[in-house]
Design a protein around this motif. Structure first.
Motif, PDB file in Angstrom:
ATOM      1  N   LYS A 153       0.826  -1.205  -0.071  1.00 25.66           N
ATOM      2  CA  LYS A 153      -0.038  -0.067   0.150  1.00 25.66           C
ATOM      3  C   LYS A 153       0.815   1.185  -0.040  1.00 25.66           C
ATOM      4  O   LYS A 153       0.517   2.286  -0.644  1.00 25.66           O
ATOM      5  CB  LYS A 153      -0.936  -0.121   1.355  1.00 25.66           C
ATOM      6  N   LEU A 154       1.840   1.158   0.849  1.00 19.59           N
ATOM      7  CA  LEU A 154       2.810   2.164   0.952  1.00 19.59           C
ATOM      8  C   LEU A 154       3.633   2.828  -0.501  1.00 19.59           C
ATOM      9  O   LEU A 154       3.774   3.580  -0.863  1.00 19.59           O
ATOM     10  CB  LEU A 154       3.891   2.230   2.135  1.00 19.59           C
ATOM     11  N   ARG A 155       3.880   1.468  -1.055  1.00 22.06           N
ATOM     12  CA  ARG A 155       4.883   1.657  -2.271  1.00 22.06           C
ATOM     13  C   ARG A 155       3.614   1.812  -3.622  1.00 22.06           C
ATOM     14  O   ARG A 155       4.003   3.092  -4.390  1.00 22.06           O
ATOM     15  CB  ARG A 155       5.285   0.344  -2.630  1.00 22.06           C
ATOM     16  N   ASP A 156       2.621   1.564  -3.434  1.00 16.11           N
ATOM     17  CA  ASP A 156       1.514   2.261  -4.507  1.00 16.11           C
ATOM     18  C   ASP A 156       1.338   3.671  -4.071  1.00 16.11           C
ATOM     19  O   ASP A 156       1.376   4.403  -5.267  1.00 16.11           O
ATOM     20  CB  ASP A 156       0.057   1.325  -4.101  1.00 16.11           C
ATOM     21  N   THR A 157       1.338   4.203  -2.695  1.00 17.58           N
ATOM     22  CA  THR A 157       1.327   5.462  -2.633  1.00 17.58           C
ATOM     23  C   THR A 157       2.470   6.346  -3.005  1.00 17.58           C
ATOM     24  O   THR A 157       2.329   7.337  -3.723  1.00 17.58           O
ATOM     25  CB  THR A 157       1.128   5.681  -1.202  1.00 17.58           C
ATOM     26  N   LEU A 158       3.668   5.895  -2.933  1.00 17.08           N
ATOM     27  CA  LEU A 158       4.682   6.497  -3.332  1.00 17.08           C
ATOM     28  C   LEU A 158       4.836   6.496  -4.835  1.00 17.08           C
ATOM     29  O   LEU A 158       5.107   7.692  -5.491  1.00 17.08           O
ATOM     30  CB  LEU A 158       6.024   5.365  -3.026  1.00 17.08           C
ATOM     31  N   LEU A 159       4.497   5.382  -5.505  1.00 24.15           N
ATOM     32  CA  LEU A 159       4.376   5.535  -7.177  1.00 24.15           C
ATOM     33  C   LEU A 159       3.361   6.423  -7.495  1.00 24.15           C
ATOM     34  O   LEU A 159       3.744   7.227  -8.502  1.00 24.15           O
ATOM     35  CB  LEU A 159       3.967   4.258  -7.732  1.00 24.15           C
ATOM     36  N   ALA A 160       2.323   6.710  -6.761  1.00 19.02           N
ATOM     37  CA  ALA A 160       1.180   7.725  -7.123  1.00 19.02           C
ATOM     38  C   ALA A 160       1.767   8.801  -7.118  1.00 19.02           C
ATOM     39  O   ALA A 160       1.439   9.941  -7.913  1.00 19.02           O
ATOM     40  CB  ALA A 160      -0.074   7.374  -6.402  1.00 19.02           C
ATOM     41  N   LEU A 161       2.483   9.305  -5.865  1.00 15.18           N
ATOM     42  CA  LEU A 161       3.046  10.462  -5.810  1.00 15.18           C
ATOM     43  C   LEU A 161       4.019  10.965  -6.879  1.00 15.18           C
ATOM     44  O   LEU A 161       4.128  11.994  -7.372  1.00 15.18           O
ATOM     45  CB  LEU A 161       3.569  10.606  -4.383  1.00 15.18           C
ATOM     46  N   ILE A 162       4.914   9.970  -7.254  1.00 14.63           N
ATOM     47  CA  ILE A 162       5.737  10.210  -8.210  1.00 14.63           C
ATOM     48  C   ILE A 162       5.274  10.409  -9.530  1.00 14.63           C
ATOM     49  O   ILE A 162       5.663  11.309 -10.418  1.00 14.63           O
ATOM     50  CB  ILE A 162       6.841   9.012  -8.419  1.00 14.63           C
ATOM     51  N   SER A 163       4.208   9.746  -9.748  1.00 14.63           N
ATOM     52  CA  SER A 163       3.430   9.843 -11.151  1.00 14.63           C
ATOM     53  C   SER A 163       2.636  11.475 -10.931  1.00 14.63           C
ATOM     54  O   SER A 163       2.409  11.776 -12.158  1.00 14.63           O
ATOM     55  CB  SER A 163       2.465   8.807 -11.391  1.00 14.63           C
ATOM     56  N   LEU A 164       2.486  11.735  -9.935  1.00  7.84           N
ATOM     57  CA  LEU A 164       1.766  12.988  -9.672  1.00  7.84           C
ATOM     58  C   LEU A 164       3.057  14.496  -9.781  1.00  7.84           C
ATOM     59  O   LEU A 164       2.690  15.504 -10.124  1.00  7.84           O
ATOM     60  CB  LEU A 164       1.185  13.591  -8.486  1.00  7.84           C
ATOM     61  N   GLY A 165       4.152  13.796 -10.123  1.00  3.12           N
ATOM     62  CA  GLY A 165       5.215  14.838 -10.245  1.00  3.12           C
ATOM     63  C   GLY A 165       6.306  15.273  -9.041  1.00  3.12           C
ATOM     64  O   GLY A 165       7.018  15.898  -9.379  1.00  3.12           O
ATOM     65  N   HIS A 166       5.863  14.499  -8.019  1.00  2.00           N
ATOM     66  CA  HIS A 166       6.789  14.575  -6.916  1.00  2.00           C
ATOM     67  C   HIS A 166       8.203  13.927  -7.056  1.00  2.00           C
ATOM     68  O   HIS A 166       7.987  12.726  -7.703  1.00  2.00           O
ATOM     69  CB  HIS A 166       6.169  14.258  -5.607  1.00  2.00           C
ATOM     70  N   LYS A 167       9.212  14.254  -6.547  1.00  2.00           N
ATOM     71  CA  LYS A 167      10.349  13.596  -6.742  1.00  2.00           C
ATOM     72  C   LYS A 167      10.350  12.415  -5.771  1.00  2.00           C
ATOM     73  O   LYS A 167       9.831  12.681  -4.647  1.00  2.00           O
ATOM     74  CB  LYS A 167      11.613  14.254  -6.351  1.00  2.00           C
ATOM     75  N   LYS A 194      -4.777  11.717   2.917  1.00  4.88           N
ATOM     76  CA  LYS A 194      -3.822  11.830   4.115  1.00  4.88           C
ATOM     77  C   LYS A 194      -2.603  12.507   3.834  1.00  4.88           C
ATOM     78  O   LYS A 194      -2.054  13.571   4.466  1.00  4.88           O
ATOM     79  CB  LYS A 194      -3.745  10.656   4.860  1.00  4.88           C
ATOM     80  N   VAL A 195      -2.048  11.902   2.958  1.00  3.00           N
ATOM     81  CA  VAL A 195      -0.449  12.369   2.466  1.00  3.00           C
ATOM     82  C   VAL A 195      -0.720  13.928   1.946  1.00  3.00           C
ATOM     83  O   VAL A 195       0.142  14.795   2.413  1.00  3.00           O
ATOM     84  CB  VAL A 195      -0.094  11.544   1.325  1.00  3.00           C
ATOM     85  N   LEU A 196      -1.597  14.161   1.036  1.00  2.00           N
ATOM     86  CA  LEU A 196      -1.554  15.332   0.199  1.00  2.00           C
ATOM     87  C   LEU A 196      -2.230  16.501   1.302  1.00  2.00           C
ATOM     88  O   LEU A 196      -1.822  17.699   1.210  1.00  2.00           O
ATOM     89  CB  LEU A 196      -2.470  15.407  -0.821  1.00  2.00           C
ATOM     90  N   SER A 197      -3.195  16.180   2.355  1.00  2.00           N
ATOM     91  CA  SER A 197      -3.416  17.066   3.409  1.00  2.00           C
ATOM     92  C   SER A 197      -2.452  17.168   4.469  1.00  2.00           C
ATOM     93  O   SER A 197      -2.817  18.382   5.321  1.00  2.00           O
ATOM     94  CB  SER A 197      -4.857  16.771   3.805  1.00  2.00           C
TER      95      SER A 197
END
Length: 200
Positions: A153-167, A194-197
């Motif tokens: 779940k955490l890695r899916d979140t990490l990949l989602a954030l990277i795909s949104l443009g975060h390093k 949770k992460v983005l807020s």
């Protein structure tokens, strides 16, 4: 279309090979990553190929692995990157390192390759993220380790954030901040909120 050559390696060099297939010599340009995997001259070799036909020449590009050939195809589908520049990228970075550079948005590392300027490096990162599958990006980010349910779940979140443009470094920091409150059955959408807020 010639998709591979199976014959005797007559000549080998860091940038080109000649393969004798039933008495016919085929010359192919190769990246350094393939050169390192070649057998000795005179030995049998199977070289995966990509032909490029131009008005003034018929060119053949060779690779020792399917990963290299696939990555070459993805690179040369990017506007402004021709076959020679595609080979230069694969000569400068191994496939796994290239995937990691794309996943991390590592423009500096890509622009360190001969012939690749900053703008081209940025274009590679932008377009390759769309072209690489989720599995490729996860492999690059995680090193190919199989995650447990919560870690997945955490890695899916990490990949989602990277795909949104975060390093990657920034995304990892954001995920660490909420890791303690994530459960395996929590929807990805809720984790991202949770992460983005910034709420935990």
């Amino acid at each position: 279309m010639i998709v591979f050559l199976d014959g005797v390696l007559e000549e080998k060099g860091p940038t080109r090979v000649v393969v004798n297939v039933n008495g016919v010599g085929y010359e192919a340009a190769i990246p350094l990553s393939s050169y390192d995997r070649l057998p000795a001259a005179g030995a049998r070799v199977k070289l995966l190929t990509v032909p490029v036909v131009r008005e003034d020449a018929h060119l053949l590009f060779g690779f020792m692995t399917e990963d290299e050939r696939t990555m070459f195809g993805l690179l040369t589908s990017i506007n402004g990157i021709g076959p020679r520049l595609g080979l230069a990228v694969l000569s400068g970075l191994a496939v796994r390192d290239l995937k990691a550079a794309v996943a991390n948005g590592d423009v500096k590392r890509l622009s360190g390759i001969s012939g690749i300027g900053r703008k081209t490096a940025e274009r590679i990162v932008l377009e390759m993220r769309d072209k690489l599958g989720k599995g490729d990006l996860m492999e690059a980010v995680t090193g190919g380790k199989a995650p447990g349910p919560n870690e997945a779940k955490l890695r899916d979140t990490l990949l989602a954030l990277i795909s949104l443009g975060h390093k990657q470094a920034e995304a990892q920091h954001m995920v660490r901040d909420i890791a303690g409150s994530v459960t395996p059955d929590m929807p990805l959408e809720e984790i991202l909120r949770k992460v983005l807020s910034g709420r935990k």
